[in-house]
Write a protein that holds these residues in place. Sequence first.
Motif, PDB file in Angstrom:
ATOM      1  N   ARG A   8       0.803  -1.228   0.000  1.00 14.15           N
ATOM      2  CA  ARG A   8       0.000   0.000   0.000  1.00 14.15           C
ATOM      3  C   ARG A   8       0.839   1.283   0.000  1.00 14.15           C
ATOM      4  NH1 ARG A   8      -5.162   0.167   0.696  1.00 14.15           N
ATOM      5  NH2 ARG A   8      -5.174  -1.820   1.779  1.00 14.15           N
ATOM      6  N   GLN A   9       1.837   1.388   0.863  1.00 13.57           N
ATOM      7  CA  GLN A   9       2.635   2.618   0.931  1.00 13.57           C
ATOM      8  C   GLN A   9       3.425   2.824  -0.372  1.00 13.57           C
ATOM      9  OE1 GLN A   9       2.210   4.911   3.241  1.00 13.57           O
ATOM     10  NE2 GLN A   9       3.504   6.205   1.989  1.00 13.57           N
ATOM     11  N   LYS A  10       3.992   1.740  -0.900  1.00  9.98           N
ATOM     12  CA  LYS A  10       4.731   1.849  -2.168  1.00  9.98           C
ATOM     13  C   LYS A  10       3.780   2.225  -3.299  1.00  9.98           C
ATOM     14  CE  LYS A  10       8.338  -1.319  -0.861  1.00  9.98           C
ATOM     15  NZ  LYS A  10       9.265  -2.327  -1.297  1.00  9.98           N
ATOM     16  N   TYR A  11       2.569   1.654  -3.278  1.00 12.35           N
ATOM     17  CA  TYR A  11       1.549   1.970  -4.278  1.00 12.35           C
ATOM     18  C   TYR A  11       1.211   3.464  -4.245  1.00 12.35           C
ATOM     19  CZ  TYR A  11      -3.132   2.337  -6.302  1.00 12.35           C
ATOM     20  OH  TYR A  11      -4.225   2.718  -7.031  1.00 12.35           O
ATOM     21  N   LYS A  12       0.977   4.004  -3.044  1.00 12.07           N
ATOM     22  CA  LYS A  12       0.635   5.429  -2.918  1.00 12.07           C
ATOM     23  C   LYS A  12       1.758   6.311  -3.438  1.00 12.07           C
ATOM     24  CE  LYS A  12      -2.479   5.033   1.033  1.00 12.07           C
ATOM     25  NZ  LYS A  12      -2.670   5.363   2.457  1.00 12.07           N
ATOM     26  N   GLU A  13       2.967   5.956  -3.076  1.00 13.77           N
ATOM     27  CA  GLU A  13       4.127   6.732  -3.532  1.00 13.77           C
ATOM     28  C   GLU A  13       4.269   6.647  -5.051  1.00 13.77           C
ATOM     29  OE1 GLU A  13       8.927   6.874  -2.758  1.00 13.77           O
ATOM     30  OE2 GLU A  13       7.677   5.744  -1.379  1.00 13.77           O
ATOM     31  N   TYR A  14       4.081   5.451  -5.603  1.00 13.50           N
ATOM     32  CA  TYR A  14       4.183   5.251  -7.052  1.00 13.50           C
ATOM     33  C   TYR A  14       3.101   6.060  -7.777  1.00 13.50           C
ATOM     34  CZ  TYR A  14       4.035   2.964 -11.593  1.00 13.50           C
ATOM     35  OH  TYR A  14       4.033   2.717 -12.943  1.00 13.50           O
ATOM     36  N   MET A  15       1.866   5.971  -7.292  1.00 14.79           N
ATOM     37  CA  MET A  15       0.756   6.647  -7.966  1.00 14.79           C
ATOM     38  C   MET A  15       0.885   8.168  -7.886  1.00 14.79           C
ATOM     39  SD  MET A  15      -0.798   4.222  -9.367  1.00 14.79           S
ATOM     40  CE  MET A  15      -2.358   4.846  -9.961  1.00 14.79           C
ATOM     41  N   ALA A  16       1.505   8.673  -6.836  1.00 12.84           N
ATOM     42  CA  ALA A  16       1.691  10.121  -6.709  1.00 12.84           C
ATOM     43  C   ALA A  16       2.664  10.646  -7.765  1.00 12.84           C
ATOM     44  CB  ALA A  16       2.194  10.467  -5.313  1.00 12.84           C
ATOM     45  N   ASP A  17       3.702   9.850  -8.069  1.00 16.37           N
ATOM     46  CA  ASP A  17       4.687  10.262  -9.064  1.00 16.37           C
ATOM     47  C   ASP A  17       5.477   9.037  -9.530  1.00 16.37           C
ATOM     48  OD1 ASP A  17       6.649  11.384 -10.652  1.00 16.37           O
ATOM     49  OD2 ASP A  17       7.157  12.968  -9.218  1.00 16.37           O
ATOM     50  N   PRO A  18       4.965   8.325 -10.545  1.00 17.57           N
ATOM     51  CA  PRO A  18       5.625   7.099 -11.004  1.00 17.57           C
ATOM     52  C   PRO A  18       7.092   7.287 -11.389  1.00 17.57           C
ATOM     53  CG  PRO A  18       3.458   7.289 -12.000  1.00 17.57           C
ATOM     54  CD  PRO A  18       3.733   8.572 -11.282  1.00 17.57           C
ATOM     55  N   GLU A  19       7.415   8.381 -12.046  1.00 20.86           N
ATOM     56  CA  GLU A  19       8.797   8.597 -12.494  1.00 20.86           C
ATOM     57  C   GLU A  19       9.742   8.809 -11.314  1.00 20.86           C
ATOM     58  OE1 GLU A  19       9.767   7.863 -15.545  1.00 20.86           O
ATOM     59  OE2 GLU A  19       7.658   7.387 -15.842  1.00 20.86           O
ATOM     60  N   ALA A  20       9.300   9.541 -10.321  1.00 17.04           N
ATOM     61  CA  ALA A  20      10.135   9.753  -9.131  1.00 17.04           C
ATOM     62  C   ALA A  20      10.338   8.441  -8.381  1.00 17.04           C
ATOM     63  CB  ALA A  20       9.497  10.790  -8.214  1.00 17.04           C
ATOM     64  N   TYR A  21       9.292   7.611  -8.326  1.00 14.36           N
ATOM     65  CA  TYR A  21       9.413   6.321  -7.647  1.00 14.36           C
ATOM     66  C   TYR A  21      10.421   5.429  -8.375  1.00 14.36           C
ATOM     67  CZ  TYR A  21       8.174   2.152  -5.068  1.00 14.36           C
ATOM     68  OH  TYR A  21       8.241   1.023  -4.272  1.00 14.36           O
ATOM     69  N   LYS A  22      10.330   5.376  -9.696  1.00  9.15           N
ATOM     70  CA  LYS A  22      11.262   4.562 -10.491  1.00  9.15           C
ATOM     71  C   LYS A  22      12.680   5.086 -10.384  1.00  9.15           C
ATOM     72  CE  LYS A  22       7.786   3.461 -13.952  1.00  9.15           C
ATOM     73  NZ  LYS A  22       7.446   3.644 -15.364  1.00  9.15           N
ATOM     74  N   ALA A  23      12.840   6.399 -10.242  1.00  8.05           N
ATOM     75  CA  ALA A  23      14.178   7.001 -10.148  1.00  8.05           C
ATOM     76  C   ALA A  23      14.913   6.508  -8.908  1.00  8.05           C
ATOM     77  CB  ALA A  23      14.067   8.516 -10.137  1.00  8.05           C
TER      78      ALA A  23
END
Length: 95
Positions: free
Chosen positions: A76-91
Amino acid sequence: MKQYKLLGADGSIYLSDTPGEYGGNSKQRVYGRMNCGTKLASMRRFPSKYEQSRVFFADEKTALAAGYRPCGNCLRQKYKEYMADPEAYKAKFDL
């Protein structure tokens, strides 16, 4: 020695001596923990269909590189972070 079929960053399947850390659904392009409640419920409801779209990843970086996103239930926490900004999460994984 047992071999495991894992999905690589390029989307191709390869054999590994080590089981995957994450499981995923190729139709929904989602990855999560092996003990995810959503996965377990889906496997019970649709046993043969779910197995057809099941994939496994060595690690989270590989899952992201292959175009999958974190599960909204077990990650859930990773999902929220990813959905907020997928590119920043992947970075964070140098992707």
